[in-house]
Design a protein around this motif. Structure first.
Motif, mmCIF file in Angstrom:
data_model
loop_
_atom_site.group_PDB
_atom_site.id
_atom_site.type_symbol
_atom_site.label_atom_id
_atom_site.label_comp_id
_atom_site.label_asym_id
_atom_site.label_seq_id
_atom_site.Cartn_x
_atom_site.Cartn_y
_atom_site.Cartn_z
ATOM 1 N N CYS A 7 2.607 21.481 24.695
ATOM 2 C CA CYS A 7 2.965 20.386 23.792
ATOM 3 C C CYS A 7 4.238 19.730 24.311
ATOM 4 C CB CYS A 7 3.187 20.925 22.380
ATOM 5 S SG CYS A 7 3.497 19.646 21.150
ATOM 6 N N PRO A 8 4.199 18.440 24.664
ATOM 7 C CA PRO A 8 5.370 17.754 25.216
ATOM 8 C C PRO A 8 6.555 17.785 24.257
ATOM 9 C CG PRO A 8 3.384 16.442 25.507
ATOM 10 C CD PRO A 8 3.033 17.554 24.575
ATOM 11 N N THR A 9 7.724 17.580 24.817
ATOM 12 C CA THR A 9 8.959 17.630 24.032
ATOM 13 C C THR A 9 8.908 16.735 22.801
ATOM 14 O OG1 THR A 9 10.322 18.181 25.949
ATOM 15 C CG2 THR A 9 11.426 17.130 24.085
ATOM 16 N N GLU A 10 8.585 15.477 22.995
ATOM 17 C CA GLU A 10 8.598 14.521 21.885
ATOM 18 C C GLU A 10 7.601 14.906 20.797
ATOM 19 O OE1 GLU A 10 7.580 9.805 21.366
ATOM 20 O OE2 GLU A 10 8.922 10.387 23.009
ATOM 21 N N ASP A 11 6.408 15.317 21.199
ATOM 22 C CA ASP A 11 5.384 15.701 20.217
ATOM 23 C C ASP A 11 5.794 16.955 19.449
ATOM 24 O OD1 ASP A 11 3.886 13.577 21.068
ATOM 25 O OD2 ASP A 11 2.559 14.756 22.357
ATOM 26 N N LEU A 53 13.805 25.785 16.803
ATOM 27 C CA LEU A 53 12.378 25.897 17.121
ATOM 28 C C LEU A 53 12.055 25.284 18.480
ATOM 29 C CD1 LEU A 53 10.656 25.153 13.687
ATOM 30 C CD2 LEU A 53 10.544 27.281 14.993
ATOM 31 N N TYR A 54 12.645 24.122 18.763
ATOM 32 C CA TYR A 54 12.336 23.503 20.057
ATOM 33 C C TYR A 54 13.150 24.119 21.190
ATOM 34 C CZ TYR A 54 12.091 20.625 24.099
ATOM 35 O OH TYR A 54 11.929 20.241 25.409
ATOM 36 N N ASN A 55 14.482 24.069 21.071
ATOM 37 C CA ASN A 55 15.341 24.469 22.193
ATOM 38 C C ASN A 55 15.249 25.949 22.534
ATOM 39 O OD1 ASN A 55 16.513 22.223 23.344
ATOM 40 N ND2 ASN A 55 18.293 22.216 21.992
ATOM 41 N N TYR A 56 14.834 26.767 21.576
ATOM 42 C CA TYR A 56 14.733 28.195 21.888
ATOM 43 C C TYR A 56 13.283 28.680 21.895
ATOM 44 C CZ TYR A 56 15.482 33.196 22.032
ATOM 45 O OH TYR A 56 15.436 34.516 22.404
ATOM 46 N N TYR A 57 12.629 28.637 20.735
ATOM 47 C CA TYR A 57 11.292 29.237 20.649
ATOM 48 C C TYR A 57 10.237 28.495 21.464
ATOM 49 C CZ TYR A 57 12.850 32.512 17.098
ATOM 50 O OH TYR A 57 13.490 33.531 16.443
ATOM 51 N N HIS A 58 10.164 27.179 21.331
ATOM 52 C CA HIS A 58 9.150 26.428 22.069
ATOM 53 C C HIS A 58 9.406 26.506 23.572
ATOM 54 C CE1 HIS A 58 5.843 23.677 22.427
ATOM 55 N NE2 HIS A 58 6.571 22.766 23.054
ATOM 56 N N ARG A 59 10.662 26.398 23.964
ATOM 57 C CA ARG A 59 10.993 26.478 25.385
ATOM 58 C C ARG A 59 10.860 27.906 25.916
ATOM 59 N NH1 ARG A 59 15.781 25.977 26.640
ATOM 60 N NH2 ARG A 59 15.407 25.478 28.830
ATOM 61 N N GLN A 61 8.410 29.792 25.224
ATOM 62 C CA GLN A 61 6.989 29.882 25.573
ATOM 63 C C GLN A 61 6.632 28.956 26.728
ATOM 64 O OE1 GLN A 61 5.195 28.942 21.778
ATOM 65 N NE2 GLN A 61 5.074 31.098 21.181
ATOM 66 N N HIS A 62 7.369 27.859 26.843
ATOM 67 C CA HIS A 62 7.085 26.865 27.892
ATOM 68 C C HIS A 62 8.397 26.522 28.597
ATOM 69 C CE1 HIS A 62 3.307 26.600 25.747
ATOM 70 N NE2 HIS A 62 3.939 26.207 24.660
ATOM 71 N N ARG A 63 8.802 27.378 29.498
ATOM 72 C CA ARG A 63 10.136 27.286 30.083
ATOM 73 C C ARG A 63 10.318 26.108 31.032
ATOM 74 N NH1 ARG A 63 11.455 33.794 30.939
ATOM 75 N NH2 ARG A 63 11.076 34.347 28.747
ATOM 76 N N GLN A 64 9.237 25.406 31.321
ATOM 77 C CA GLN A 64 9.364 24.233 32.183
ATOM 78 C C GLN A 64 9.878 23.017 31.415
ATOM 79 O OE1 GLN A 64 6.635 25.609 31.041
ATOM 80 N NE2 GLN A 64 4.831 24.278 31.091
ATOM 81 N N LEU A 65 9.886 23.103 30.091
ATOM 82 C CA LEU A 65 10.365 21.981 29.286
ATOM 83 C C LEU A 65 11.886 21.895 29.340
ATOM 84 C CD1 LEU A 65 8.082 22.304 26.127
ATOM 85 C CD2 LEU A 65 7.861 20.686 28.018
ATOM 86 N N GLU A 66 12.402 20.687 29.216
ATOM 87 C CA GLU A 66 13.842 20.474 29.322
ATOM 88 C C GLU A 66 14.583 20.917 28.065
ATOM 89 O OE1 GLU A 66 15.303 16.445 29.109
ATOM 90 O OE2 GLU A 66 13.421 15.751 28.219
ATOM 91 N N PHE A 67 15.811 21.345 28.269
ATOM 92 C CA PHE A 67 16.696 21.670 27.150
ATOM 93 C C PHE A 67 17.323 20.372 26.668
ATOM 94 C CE2 PHE A 67 20.904 22.493 25.442
ATOM 95 C CZ PHE A 67 20.686 23.550 24.568
ATOM 96 N N LEU A 68 17.293 20.143 25.358
ATOM 97 C CA LEU A 68 17.892 18.938 24.799
ATOM 98 C C LEU A 68 19.297 19.245 24.296
ATOM 99 C CD1 LEU A 68 14.925 17.386 22.758
ATOM 100 C CD2 LEU A 68 15.774 16.705 25.011
ATOM 101 N N GLY A 69 20.278 18.609 24.910
ATOM 102 C CA GLY A 69 21.654 18.787 24.474
ATOM 103 C C GLY A 69 21.929 18.011 23.199
ATOM 104 N N PHE A 73 19.365 15.264 21.608
ATOM 105 C CA PHE A 73 18.614 15.666 20.421
ATOM 106 C C PHE A 73 18.840 14.674 19.283
ATOM 107 C CE2 PHE A 73 16.219 18.302 17.745
ATOM 108 C CZ PHE A 73 15.692 19.339 18.496
ATOM 109 N N CYS A 74 20.086 14.259 19.102
ATOM 110 C CA CYS A 74 20.397 13.291 18.043
ATOM 111 C C CYS A 74 19.621 11.989 18.244
ATOM 112 C CB CYS A 74 21.896 12.999 18.016
ATOM 113 S SG CYS A 74 22.915 14.346 17.366
ATOM 114 N N LYS A 75 19.630 11.491 19.467
ATOM 115 C CA LYS A 75 18.949 10.228 19.759
ATOM 116 C C LYS A 75 17.441 10.350 19.558
ATOM 117 C CE LYS A 75 22.439 8.609 23.067
ATOM 118 N NZ LYS A 75 22.730 8.309 24.494
ATOM 119 N N LEU A 76 16.873 11.479 19.975
ATOM 120 C CA LEU A 76 15.426 11.652 19.862
ATOM 121 C C LEU A 76 14.980 11.711 18.403
ATOM 122 C CD1 LEU A 76 12.647 12.098 21.053
ATOM 123 C CD2 LEU A 76 13.169 14.546 21.225
ATOM 124 N N ILE A 77 15.653 12.509 17.582
ATOM 125 C CA ILE A 77 15.205 12.627 16.194
ATOM 126 C C ILE A 77 15.462 11.338 15.415
ATOM 127 C CG2 ILE A 77 15.524 15.121 16.199
ATOM 128 C CD1 ILE A 77 18.016 14.752 14.500
#
Length: 287
Positions: A7-11, A53-59, A61-69, A73-77
């Motif tokens: 599942c991509p970062t944004e989704d 959930l995203y920066n720790y648990y989701h990543r 499971q899928h460690r290739q995803l980027e960490f959002l600082g 993170f503020c801009k994305l949400i």
């Protein structure tokens, strides 16, 4: 795992926002709103969960995803959920001023995002098990199952925030009553004497969870009794674990799986309107 199945970062962040944040934001919210202090606290707490959930648990499971600082993170949400801009201060600044004083420049939600990002960095999704040795216990949590081990009792919207939760209670030696924390107070007064037939070292009591087990159990039992009136006599501890806390940095949670030993029926127990029996399988599938 194939990249197409990740599942991509944004989704992923969008789904977490819909599940955790949407229930606490009024349907008519807009960027121009001025949220009340209680509303800000609710939103900040839920956004904290989204970051974890995203920066720790989701990543994890899928460690290739980027960490959002913090800023990312503020801009994305804010893009995914525009009403959240009403809970942002630094993001809405009219100049390019650098962040030098978080306490003054950030809103409660932004501070929470920053702290959650820092916590995820320290836990590190690249590690299978985080190193929590020496961390203090900040809370107890109880997962309560019925006599058949088919259903679990969960709290829903207990504080009007529209989210599910376990039975929880904070651990704070200085504020605990003598009834709730008898062993902790006794141990605190007798640091170098025997307490429950165990030797106590001179380091802070809360740094060693093993010597607080009796007191931790009493807190766990009381968290259930306060919400449901189920007495300790009808509860049995199946498992207990010390896990890292997602609420406070460098602290742990004492987690208990308890069983209610009486038959489950409406006549046997009166639960509050915010407590519901949920099939264990359904609860786990939603994690």
């Amino acid at each position: 795992m194939a990249l197409s199945s990740v599942c991509p970062t944004e989704d992923a962040v969008r789904e977490f926002l819909e599940y955790l944040v949407d229930p606490v934001i009024p349907a008519t919210s807009s960027v121009r709103d001025s949220p009340s202090p209680s509303q800000q606290q609710w939103v900040a707490k839920q956004v904290h969960g989204v970051v974890i959930l995203y920066n720790y648990y989701h990543r994890k499971q899928h460690r290739q995803l980027e960490f959002l600082g913090f800023e990312s993170f503020c801009k994305l949400i804010a893009v995914l959920k525009p009403p959240l801009l009403a809970y942002m201060k630094y993001l809405q600044r009219n100049d390019d001023a650098e962040l030098v004083d978080p306490e003054k420049q950030l809103s409660l939600t932004e501070k929470t995002i920053m702290n959650a990002c820092d916590l995820c960095m320290r836990l590190s999704a690249s590690k299978d098990i985080p190193d929590i040795e020496g961390w203090s216990i900040s809370e107890v949590a109880v997962f309560l199952v019925d006599s058949r081990k088919e259903n679990c009792l969960l709290l829903f919207s207990k504080d009007g925030n529209g989210v599910w939760s376990l039975f929880e209670k904070d651990v704070d030696i200085s504020n605990q009553s003598s009834e709730a924390m008898p062993d902790l107070k006794q141990c605190k007064k007798k640091r170098i004497k025997k307490c429950k037939k165990k030797r106590i070292t001179k380091k802070p009591l809360r740094d060693d969870p093993s010597i607080n087990e009796d007191a931790m159990q009493q807190l766990a039992f009381s968290s259930v009794k306060e919400a449901t009136a189920i007495s300790q006599a009808h509860l049995s501890i199946l498992e207990s674990h010390t896990v890292y806390s997602l609420g406070k940095e460098k602290s742990t949670s004492r987690f208990y799986i308890m069983q209610w030993t009486q038959p489950t029926s409406e006549d046997a127990i009166q639960v509050p309107i915010y407590a519901f029996w949920v099939p264990i399988k359904d609860a786990i599938d939603r994690l």
